[in-house]
Design a protein around this motif. Sequence first.
Motif, PDB file in Angstrom:
ATOM      1  N   LYS A  21      21.678   9.886 -11.501  1.00  0.00           N
ATOM      2  CA  LYS A  21      20.631   9.749 -10.482  1.00  0.00           C
ATOM      3  C   LYS A  21      19.361   9.089 -11.022  1.00  0.00           C
ATOM      4  CE  LYS A  21      22.112  13.789  -7.792  1.00  0.00           C
ATOM      5  NZ  LYS A  21      21.687  15.120  -7.260  1.00  0.00           N
ATOM      6  N   GLY A  37      21.331   5.593  -8.764  1.00  0.00           N
ATOM      7  CA  GLY A  37      21.781   6.545  -7.755  1.00  0.00           C
ATOM      8  C   GLY A  37      22.592   5.945  -6.621  1.00  0.00           C
ATOM      9  N   ARG A  56      26.330  13.758 -15.500  1.00  0.00           N
ATOM     10  CA  ARG A  56      25.973  14.352 -14.213  1.00  0.00           C
ATOM     11  C   ARG A  56      25.119  15.581 -14.479  1.00  0.00           C
ATOM     12  NH1 ARG A  56      28.505  13.354  -9.676  1.00  0.00           N
ATOM     13  NH2 ARG A  56      30.397  12.652 -10.733  1.00  0.00           N
TER      14      ARG A  56
END
Length: 297
Positions: free
Chosen positions: A187, A252, A295
């Motif tokens: 992200k 992202g 992640r």
Amino acid sequence: MSIFFKAPVDIEIRLEAEDSRKHVDVKNPQGRIDKLPVYKDGETVKGSVTIRTKEGRKVEHTGVKVQLLGSIETSTDSITASEFLTLATELAEPSVLTHQETYPFEFKNVEKQYESYRGKNVRLRYYIKVSVSRRSSSEITREKELWVYQITEVPNESPSSIVKMDVGILDCLHIEFEYSKSRYSLKSGIMGKIYFLLARLKIKHMEISLIRRETVGAAPNQVTDSETVVRFEIMDGAPVKGETIPIRLFLGGFDLIPTYKDVNKKFSVRTYLSLVLIDEDARRYFKQSEILLYRDS
């Protein structure tokens, strides 16, 4: 003439709070989208199995079993599967089914050491498998796949952990690509700058890309497949010495996955940051550097 025998029972697998659980869309080998429930490492997997007889038939069985399995399937030569997780529970002893039966199951605090993956030549999957065994006929089975995320704690990187990538041609070109770190959350974003230290070559344009490289097996039978996930043109026209180009690449919005390194000694998936320059004669000059993706939520 082909004769198809229909199974005398229907098997339904339901996961606890399945409808409210987060799901992920994953493309299957047939090109369709599967909507799969997401689980994390250490999370309990529980639910129920419902078995229905068809047309009021009586079905004799020698046992009903539910398994939670994790396997790596490769298809470089022929499809082969290797299981790394096997948990099993007996749901019913031998008997005769005359009506609908529902059996609860629970696998507590399951260690799921790898993240799920579907690639070109390999897939890593977790799934529930229910088997109804019969004495004189083949067993009846049903599967339900889960999708597992591996959450990684944000690593601490010192402010001085700047990564540099050089592209150079003797007495013609020297470019330095400087970016902030080598590990990125899926992200986050890549921030950096490109410095032109020497620019005598007539550059037409420059692009930056992220390349995913899947490697299956071991040498000499190793198979590698590369895919460009995203490509951006970051410069159009000839640069001059001393010029600087800022880079901001936010991750992202792209179909990126964490780095997989030698998973169960079967496969690896790595992501590379690639800088490509094209001159007026359409010649290409490039340099690649691996970045580690993880992640974090």
